[in-house]
Design a protein around this motif. Sequence first.
Motif, PDB file in Angstrom:
ATOM      1  N   SER A 126       5.719  10.252  19.537  1.00 29.78           N
ATOM      2  CA  SER A 126       7.002  10.650  20.122  1.00 29.78           C
ATOM      3  C   SER A 126       8.140  10.382  19.146  1.00 29.78           C
ATOM      4  CB  SER A 126       7.249   9.905  21.441  1.00 29.78           C
ATOM      5  OG  SER A 126       7.364   8.514  21.223  1.00 29.78           O
ATOM      6  N   TYR A 127       9.162  11.220  19.200  1.00 32.70           N
ATOM      7  CA  TYR A 127      10.311  11.139  18.297  1.00 32.70           C
ATOM      8  C   TYR A 127      11.613  11.192  19.086  1.00 32.70           C
ATOM      9  CZ  TYR A 127       7.029  12.164  14.499  1.00 32.70           C
ATOM     10  OH  TYR A 127       5.987  12.119  13.604  1.00 32.70           O
ATOM     11  N   ASP A 128      12.653  10.606  18.511  1.00 30.23           N
ATOM     12  CA  ASP A 128      13.994  10.709  19.095  1.00 30.23           C
ATOM     13  C   ASP A 128      14.609  12.060  18.739  1.00 30.23           C
ATOM     14  OD1 ASP A 128      14.373   8.193  20.435  1.00 30.23           O
ATOM     15  OD2 ASP A 128      14.505   7.239  18.459  1.00 30.23           O
ATOM     16  N   LYS A 129      15.545  12.480  19.551  1.00 29.29           N
ATOM     17  CA  LYS A 129      16.209  13.763  19.317  1.00 29.29           C
ATOM     18  C   LYS A 129      16.939  13.790  17.978  1.00 29.29           C
ATOM     19  CE  LYS A 129      19.627  16.912  21.331  1.00 29.29           C
ATOM     20  NZ  LYS A 129      20.662  17.088  22.380  1.00 29.29           N
ATOM     21  N   PHE A 167       0.853  -1.181   0.000  1.00 28.21           N
ATOM     22  CA  PHE A 167       0.000   0.000   0.000  1.00 28.21           C
ATOM     23  C   PHE A 167       0.889   1.232   0.000  1.00 28.21           C
ATOM     24  CE2 PHE A 167      -1.916   3.522   2.373  1.00 28.21           C
ATOM     25  CZ  PHE A 167      -2.978   3.805   1.541  1.00 28.21           C
ATOM     26  N   ASN A 168       0.697   2.100  -0.983  1.00 28.19           N
ATOM     27  CA  ASN A 168       1.478   3.329  -1.096  1.00 28.19           C
ATOM     28  C   ASN A 168       0.557   4.530  -0.947  1.00 28.19           C
ATOM     29  OD1 ASN A 168       3.913   1.969  -1.664  1.00 28.19           O
ATOM     30  ND2 ASN A 168       3.436   1.870  -3.840  1.00 28.19           N
ATOM     31  N   PRO A 169       0.700   5.328   0.119  1.00 33.72           N
ATOM     32  CA  PRO A 169      -0.098   6.550   0.201  1.00 33.72           C
ATOM     33  C   PRO A 169       0.340   7.542  -0.859  1.00 33.72           C
ATOM     34  CG  PRO A 169       1.555   6.511   1.935  1.00 33.72           C
ATOM     35  CD  PRO A 169       1.620   5.177   1.256  1.00 33.72           C
ATOM     36  N   LEU A 170      -0.582   8.385  -1.310  1.00 39.76           N
ATOM     37  CA  LEU A 170      -0.206   9.469  -2.202  1.00 39.76           C
ATOM     38  C   LEU A 170       0.736  10.417  -1.478  1.00 39.76           C
ATOM     39  CD1 LEU A 170      -3.632  10.338  -3.894  1.00 39.76           C
ATOM     40  CD2 LEU A 170      -1.853   8.752  -4.682  1.00 39.76           C
ATOM     41  N   GLU A 171       1.516  11.174  -2.243  1.00 38.24           N
ATOM     42  CA  GLU A 171       2.556  12.026  -1.661  1.00 38.24           C
ATOM     43  C   GLU A 171       2.002  12.945  -0.580  1.00 38.24           C
ATOM     44  OE1 GLU A 171       6.466  12.957  -1.233  1.00 38.24           O
ATOM     45  OE2 GLU A 171       5.683  11.541  -2.733  1.00 38.24           O
ATOM     46  N   GLU A 172       0.831  13.535  -0.817  1.00 39.64           N
ATOM     47  CA  GLU A 172       0.288  14.492   0.139  1.00 39.64           C
ATOM     48  C   GLU A 172      -0.283  13.834   1.393  1.00 39.64           C
ATOM     49  OE1 GLU A 172      -2.892  14.158  -3.214  1.00 39.64           O
ATOM     50  OE2 GLU A 172      -0.719  13.890  -2.939  1.00 39.64           O
ATOM     51  N   PHE A 173      -0.374  12.487   1.396  1.00 39.19           N
ATOM     52  CA  PHE A 173      -0.902  11.783   2.561  1.00 39.19           C
ATOM     53  C   PHE A 173       0.154  10.917   3.250  1.00 39.19           C
ATOM     54  CE2 PHE A 173      -4.740  12.450  -0.070  1.00 39.19           C
ATOM     55  CZ  PHE A 173      -5.468  13.209   0.835  1.00 39.19           C
ATOM     56  N   LYS A 174       1.412  11.096   2.913  1.00 35.45           N
ATOM     57  CA  LYS A 174       2.475  10.319   3.555  1.00 35.45           C
ATOM     58  C   LYS A 174       2.643  10.741   5.006  1.00 35.45           C
ATOM     59  CE  LYS A 174       5.281   8.953  -0.413  1.00 35.45           C
ATOM     60  NZ  LYS A 174       6.622   9.034  -1.063  1.00 35.45           N
ATOM     61  N   ILE A 175       2.981   9.764   5.854  1.00 38.38           N
ATOM     62  CA  ILE A 175       3.151  10.019   7.282  1.00 38.38           C
ATOM     63  C   ILE A 175       4.121   8.993   7.842  1.00 38.38           C
ATOM     64  CG2 ILE A 175       1.267   8.515   8.080  1.00 38.38           C
ATOM     65  CD1 ILE A 175       0.496  10.785  10.044  1.00 38.38           C
ATOM     66  N   THR A 176       4.693   9.277   8.996  1.00 33.38           N
ATOM     67  CA  THR A 176       5.623   8.342   9.609  1.00 33.38           C
ATOM     68  C   THR A 176       4.878   7.149  10.198  1.00 33.38           C
ATOM     69  OG1 THR A 176       5.508   9.521  11.725  1.00 33.38           O
ATOM     70  CG2 THR A 176       7.226  10.201  10.174  1.00 33.38           C
ATOM     71  N   ASP A 177       5.609   6.122  10.544  1.00 33.33           N
ATOM     72  CA  ASP A 177       5.032   4.925  11.158  1.00 33.33           C
ATOM     73  C   ASP A 177       4.799   5.194  12.648  1.00 33.33           C
ATOM     74  OD1 ASP A 177       4.548   2.379  12.270  1.00 33.33           O
ATOM     75  OD2 ASP A 177       5.752   1.401  10.729  1.00 33.33           O
ATOM     76  N   PRO A 178       3.569   5.112  13.145  1.00 31.91           N
ATOM     77  CA  PRO A 178       3.305   5.424  14.552  1.00 31.91           C
ATOM     78  C   PRO A 178       3.909   4.419  15.530  1.00 31.91           C
ATOM     79  CG  PRO A 178       1.354   4.502  13.529  1.00 31.91           C
ATOM     80  CD  PRO A 178       2.347   4.737  12.423  1.00 31.91           C
ATOM     81  N   ARG A 179       4.339   3.271  15.024  1.00 27.85           N
ATOM     82  CA  ARG A 179       4.980   2.279  15.887  1.00 27.85           C
ATOM     83  C   ARG A 179       6.444   2.612  16.146  1.00 27.85           C
ATOM     84  NH1 ARG A 179       3.764  -2.698  12.079  1.00 27.85           N
ATOM     85  NH2 ARG A 179       4.676  -1.131  10.692  1.00 27.85           N
ATOM     86  N   ASP A 180       7.002   3.472  15.317  1.00 25.30           N
ATOM     87  CA  ASP A 180       8.404   3.884  15.451  1.00 25.30           C
ATOM     88  C   ASP A 180       8.457   5.120  16.348  1.00 25.30           C
ATOM     89  OD1 ASP A 180      11.088   4.292  15.185  1.00 25.30           O
ATOM     90  OD2 ASP A 180      10.977   5.065  13.136  1.00 25.30           O
ATOM     91  N   ALA A 209       9.914   7.234  20.138  1.00 23.51           N
ATOM     92  CA  ALA A 209      11.167   7.568  20.825  1.00 23.51           C
ATOM     93  C   ALA A 209      11.611   6.424  21.731  1.00 23.51           C
ATOM     94  CB  ALA A 209      10.984   8.837  21.643  1.00 23.51           C
ATOM     95  N   SER A 210      12.903   6.179  21.727  1.00 22.88           N
ATOM     96  CA  SER A 210      13.449   5.107  22.563  1.00 22.88           C
ATOM     97  C   SER A 210      13.506   5.496  24.036  1.00 22.88           C
ATOM     98  CB  SER A 210      14.852   4.723  22.074  1.00 22.88           C
ATOM     99  OG  SER A 210      15.700   5.862  22.044  1.00 22.88           O
ATOM    100  N   SER A 211      13.500   6.812  24.326  1.00 27.07           N
ATOM    101  CA  SER A 211      13.520   7.293  25.709  1.00 27.07           C
ATOM    102  C   SER A 211      13.040   8.739  25.734  1.00 27.07           C
ATOM    103  CB  SER A 211      14.930   7.191  26.304  1.00 27.07           C
ATOM    104  OG  SER A 211      15.841   7.998  25.571  1.00 27.07           O
TER     105      SER A 211
END
Length: 435
Positions: A420-423, A287-300, A302-304
């Motif tokens: 959440s995201y890593d630094k 499954f490939n989202p269109l360019e304007e609907f791309k988003i990061t993986d919510p399972r990925d 921050a590690s801390s």
Amino acid sequence: MKKAIIAIAVLIVMIGAFVFSYQYRNQKISQQTADITTTLPTHNEDELLSDSASEPDKTGLLAEDKENDYQIYFDGELVTIVHGEYKRVFTSWAFAAKTETPTIFCKDYDGDGENELLIRIINGVNKSESGVSEYTYAVYLLKPITMSDGEKTFAAYIAAKDTWKEPFDNLIKCELTQLKSCKKFLQFTMDDIDENILYDEQTGITSNKHVAYATALCDSKKQYYTFDRWSRGFGIFNIDDDGDITLDIQVLVYYEETKIEHHIGNIHCKIDFINNKFSIVPNTIVFNPLEEFKITDPRDTASSNWKCVINNASANTNFKSTEIDWIEADFSLSNTSAENKQYFESLPSKIKCVDSIEFSQDSVVLTAKKGYTFSQRMADKGDYSVILKSGEKDEMDISYTCTVITNADSSTLTIHFDKSYDKKDFDKILIKFGV
């Protein structure tokens, strides 16, 4: 022309992120697929070249492959395919030929050592609920054959809607959901029809590994819509520069807040010609989202937990207005300590009026200098964003919600992230507010 039913019997296994895994069972193959994959002309079919039409109008050349000696002629009513002594007329291709020149490619598709002609041609027009008209296509593979009476013509093998509809209706399970933890995320999951797709009760995130994500639609105030349902749209066949066939099946989403369908991406796969049948190529369904609907993986995530504070060492703001309604400033957190000083005076926008910026794994908090307040009006309008990889091709807005808190002592603007995201993710970051 007789309609062909395309059989699909492939083993699709997971080889990477978003790649669908499926094992067709022999019993299901025999029950749910058929062996008719070709149309052959007969003496009573109008597609058989008659004696009077044995020499097509050479002035109506529509397309050709000189190297492999294939020509396609169109006289305004009939489309004629010619390859040396081999000929075949198609009586129902007039609209397609008038509307768009067919795409053709020649190569050995069946492994017999001879190049066959592949044709992509319009086979219909569909109008979506939003009123947009789009063409659909079929792909024909023409293989020269000699009939029992000596007539030299072509067998036509067809890839059309039946090529993918049968397995996706009966053999492949697809589910589209919206995360409970963040309405910004739409989640598209695929698996065997017999497999259960499981979801976390708190977040709505699936434990299934065959999954991809897209951004939900939001209104002008950045309020994300509530997912209602989804459907498959058109299946669009394409032929690339190498003659390989790809298929993109539209994924359409409907929301409670609007009745208009929204095309957010495609189920993409490759199609091959195997054992005289068009089939989905193993290990290619994604499954490939269109360019304007791309988003990061919510399972990925921050590690801390972490924090990084940037203090404004400049005293001069250069603005008489005390309302902070325009911020556009770039920062980088790479190789920075937990607390830093920078001079905002040389930066454009009203970032000069900000006393400090505190980044953390799930938000950024801006504190105004004394006497200045953040614009509640801009926050309510949804005029805010936090863009990772600013200026790069894959830049992405990770903002989700925005809060302004102003009292007698201070005014703060908090932009919450969609996860959440890593630094290390904040090498290039752009904060925008009111623009």
